[in-house]
Scaffold this motif. Sequence first.
Motif, PDB file in Angstrom:
ATOM      1  N   HIS A  25       0.866  -1.394   0.067  1.00 41.13           N
ATOM      2  CA  HIS A  25       0.043   0.229   0.012  1.00 41.13           C
ATOM      3  C   HIS A  25       0.806   1.326  -0.132  1.00 41.13           C
ATOM      4  O   HIS A  25       0.858   1.924  -0.886  1.00 41.13           O
ATOM      5  CB  HIS A  25      -0.916   0.075   1.270  1.00 41.13           C
ATOM      6  CG  HIS A  25      -1.742   1.199   1.400  1.00 41.13           C
ATOM      7  ND1 HIS A  25      -3.113   1.190   0.649  1.00 41.13           N
ATOM      8  CD2 HIS A  25      -1.588   2.435   1.937  1.00 41.13           C
ATOM      9  CE1 HIS A  25      -3.429   2.447   1.005  1.00 41.13           C
ATOM     10  NE2 HIS A  25      -2.646   3.171   1.698  1.00 41.13           N
ATOM     11  N   PHE A  26       1.973   1.296   0.845  1.00 44.44           N
ATOM     12  CA  PHE A  26       2.725   2.492   1.106  1.00 44.44           C
ATOM     13  C   PHE A  26       3.662   2.782  -0.115  1.00 44.44           C
ATOM     14  O   PHE A  26       4.011   3.616  -0.569  1.00 44.44           O
ATOM     15  CB  PHE A  26       3.085   2.578   2.504  1.00 44.44           C
ATOM     16  CG  PHE A  26       2.040   3.031   3.354  1.00 44.44           C
ATOM     17  CD1 PHE A  26       1.607   4.231   3.494  1.00 44.44           C
ATOM     18  CD2 PHE A  26       1.540   2.105   4.452  1.00 44.44           C
ATOM     19  CE1 PHE A  26       0.601   4.429   4.461  1.00 44.44           C
ATOM     20  CE2 PHE A  26       0.584   2.537   5.324  1.00 44.44           C
ATOM     21  CZ  PHE A  26       0.207   3.581   5.393  1.00 44.44           C
ATOM     22  N   VAL A  27       4.391   1.472  -0.411  1.00 45.19           N
ATOM     23  CA  VAL A  27       5.366   1.729  -1.346  1.00 45.19           C
ATOM     24  C   VAL A  27       4.441   2.001  -2.884  1.00 45.19           C
ATOM     25  O   VAL A  27       5.029   2.794  -3.656  1.00 45.19           O
ATOM     26  CB  VAL A  27       6.144   0.388  -1.509  1.00 45.19           C
ATOM     27  CG1 VAL A  27       6.681   0.179  -2.829  1.00 45.19           C
ATOM     28  CG2 VAL A  27       6.853   0.007  -0.461  1.00 45.19           C
ATOM     29  N   GLY A  28       3.287   1.613  -2.873  1.00 47.89           N
ATOM     30  CA  GLY A  28       2.673   2.020  -4.120  1.00 47.89           C
ATOM     31  C   GLY A  28       2.297   3.475  -4.044  1.00 47.89           C
ATOM     32  O   GLY A  28       1.991   4.277  -5.026  1.00 47.89           O
ATOM     33  N   ARG A  29       2.419   3.998  -2.868  1.00 50.32           N
ATOM     34  CA  ARG A  29       1.803   5.417  -2.796  1.00 50.32           C
ATOM     35  C   ARG A  29       3.236   6.198  -3.001  1.00 50.32           C
ATOM     36  O   ARG A  29       3.201   7.184  -2.871  1.00 50.32           O
ATOM     37  CB  ARG A  29       1.456   5.837  -1.279  1.00 50.32           C
ATOM     38  CG  ARG A  29       0.116   5.301  -1.020  1.00 50.32           C
ATOM     39  CD  ARG A  29      -0.943   6.011  -1.739  1.00 50.32           C
ATOM     40  NE  ARG A  29      -2.467   5.744  -1.128  1.00 50.32           N
ATOM     41  CZ  ARG A  29      -3.196   4.867  -1.453  1.00 50.32           C
ATOM     42  NH1 ARG A  29      -2.959   4.312  -2.848  1.00 50.32           N
ATOM     43  NH2 ARG A  29      -4.494   4.857  -1.235  1.00 50.32           N
ATOM     44  N   GLY A  30       4.310   5.666  -3.056  1.00 45.52           N
ATOM     45  CA  GLY A  30       5.657   6.398  -3.227  1.00 45.52           C
ATOM     46  C   GLY A  30       6.241   6.733  -1.993  1.00 45.52           C
ATOM     47  O   GLY A  30       7.302   7.540  -1.946  1.00 45.52           O
ATOM     48  N   ILE A  31       5.936   5.895  -0.840  1.00 46.25           N
ATOM     49  CA  ILE A  31       6.367   6.342   0.209  1.00 46.25           C
ATOM     50  C   ILE A  31       7.356   5.291   0.894  1.00 46.25           C
ATOM     51  O   ILE A  31       7.148   3.891   0.819  1.00 46.25           O
ATOM     52  CB  ILE A  31       5.314   6.301   1.377  1.00 46.25           C
ATOM     53  CG1 ILE A  31       4.251   7.319   1.147  1.00 46.25           C
ATOM     54  CG2 ILE A  31       5.695   6.638   2.727  1.00 46.25           C
ATOM     55  CD1 ILE A  31       3.157   7.544   1.815  1.00 46.25           C
ATOM     56  N   PRO A  32       8.605   5.667   1.117  1.00 47.35           N
ATOM     57  CA  PRO A  32       9.541   4.660   1.602  1.00 47.35           C
ATOM     58  C   PRO A  32       9.242   3.962   2.732  1.00 47.35           C
ATOM     59  O   PRO A  32       8.790   4.411   3.812  1.00 47.35           O
ATOM     60  CB  PRO A  32      11.083   5.451   1.780  1.00 47.35           C
ATOM     61  CG  PRO A  32      10.853   6.542   1.094  1.00 47.35           C
ATOM     62  CD  PRO A  32       9.283   6.918   1.279  1.00 47.35           C
ATOM     63  N   VAL A  33       9.479   2.469   2.876  1.00 48.06           N
ATOM     64  CA  VAL A  33       9.218   1.773   4.003  1.00 48.06           C
ATOM     65  C   VAL A  33      10.538   0.968   4.319  1.00 48.06           C
ATOM     66  O   VAL A  33      11.089   0.246   3.547  1.00 48.06           O
ATOM     67  CB  VAL A  33       7.992   0.737   3.849  1.00 48.06           C
ATOM     68  CG1 VAL A  33       7.847  -0.022   4.964  1.00 48.06           C
ATOM     69  CG2 VAL A  33       6.927   1.562   3.583  1.00 48.06           C
ATOM     70  N   GLY A  75       9.417  -4.477  -1.936  1.00 51.11           N
ATOM     71  CA  GLY A  75       9.842  -2.968  -2.313  1.00 51.11           C
ATOM     72  C   GLY A  75      10.364  -2.259  -0.922  1.00 51.11           C
ATOM     73  O   GLY A  75      10.549  -0.965  -1.036  1.00 51.11           O
ATOM     74  N   ALA A  76      10.223  -2.854   0.163  1.00 53.59           N
ATOM     75  CA  ALA A  76      10.912  -2.152   1.287  1.00 53.59           C
ATOM     76  C   ALA A  76      12.287  -2.717   1.836  1.00 53.59           C
ATOM     77  O   ALA A  76      12.867  -3.448   1.360  1.00 53.59           O
ATOM     78  CB  ALA A  76       9.654  -2.675   2.653  1.00 53.59           C
ATOM     79  N   THR A  77      12.898  -1.687   2.698  1.00 51.77           N
ATOM     80  CA  THR A  77      14.161  -2.003   3.026  1.00 51.77           C
ATOM     81  C   THR A  77      14.093  -2.756   4.419  1.00 51.77           C
ATOM     82  O   THR A  77      13.528  -2.453   5.371  1.00 51.77           O
ATOM     83  CB  THR A  77      14.607  -0.530   3.429  1.00 51.77           C
ATOM     84  OG1 THR A  77      14.940  -0.046   2.447  1.00 51.77           O
ATOM     85  CG2 THR A  77      16.248  -1.040   3.921  1.00 51.77           C
TER      86      THR A  77
END
Length: 344
Positions: free
Chosen positions: A38-46, A63-65
């Motif tokens: 959800h948040f990676v899709g919003r362009g927010i780093p996680v 797509g998260a670290t």
Amino acid sequence: MTEPNDAAIVAATAAAWPIARIFITGGSGYVGRNLIRHFVGRGIPVTALARSAKSERVVAELGATPFSGDLLSADLVRGMEGCDVLIHAAADTDHGPGTESQQRVNEEGTEAVFKAARAGSIQRAILLSTESVLADGRPIINVDESHPLPRRPAGSYSRSKAAAERCALSYNGDGMAVIAVRPRFVWGRDDTTALPNLLGAVQSGQFAWISDGDYLTTTIHIANLCHGIELAIARGIGGEIYFLGDEEPVRFRDFVTALMSTQGVKAPEKSVPRPMLRFIAGVGDRLHKLSGGKIAAPLTLQAFATSAVTITLNIGKARRELGYAPIITREAGLAEMAAATRNA
């Protein structure tokens, strides 16, 4: 049908509270994976806490670290560097008699995570709680957030999650706003919790409706939960609790039958009376306690309390204060699951 990408919703939440980076615990779990998407899709780093090499791979592929460690790791503050938001989604959700491990994860783990968040740069912290903090074996009907915690919780899960909630909210203030969200019966795509357990019970011949499944339940699709958490970050009031759910409660039997149908499984007709199961759960819990854990309970009151009685939540507070409204209907979510099964 995939999760709606409503530009107006994104703009509204971003304007209310822009997010630099999110730290998520439980990132490889069902809710955690979907929060990362959800948040990676919003362009927010996680950044997501990962306690094994397998969890690290899952988190990275989404797509998260990954940050290697567990809830009690001494260097959690380092993992939260550069993050301004925490979502604590990790928990031991076992509905059995209870273990020291569950207490350690849910209570001590929550204490450690929020202590690290206070010491770090976290400004907004979300605790993923549960309606089960209210469970004591009796029906829970259209309750709102003012409903008191029971004096005798149904079991270890309810007890430890209530303790976790109290602990997390005690950290509210001094530059960090802490908000608790309580979903009920999370379901949808990529489900590795409720649906597999239901299908396993059918396949083993152990599934039976309780009093024909003729009682209501609140549910929440995973997309609605992710959306609600985003709104809680953006607009939630520190120290407050919010129930989150789908549009309306649904008859338990109808919903579970529909869930199984998305997997091509026909729900059994077998049913057992509720009073008999309540008796079995009570006796089983007592025997387990008296035997020092040597006698395994066939059914715990914890399991009974969360699946055998009406549980409906009033989500009016989330609507008023967060601007929450479900972004996917129950019908669309079921259709999405059925399509995924056909295409698998």
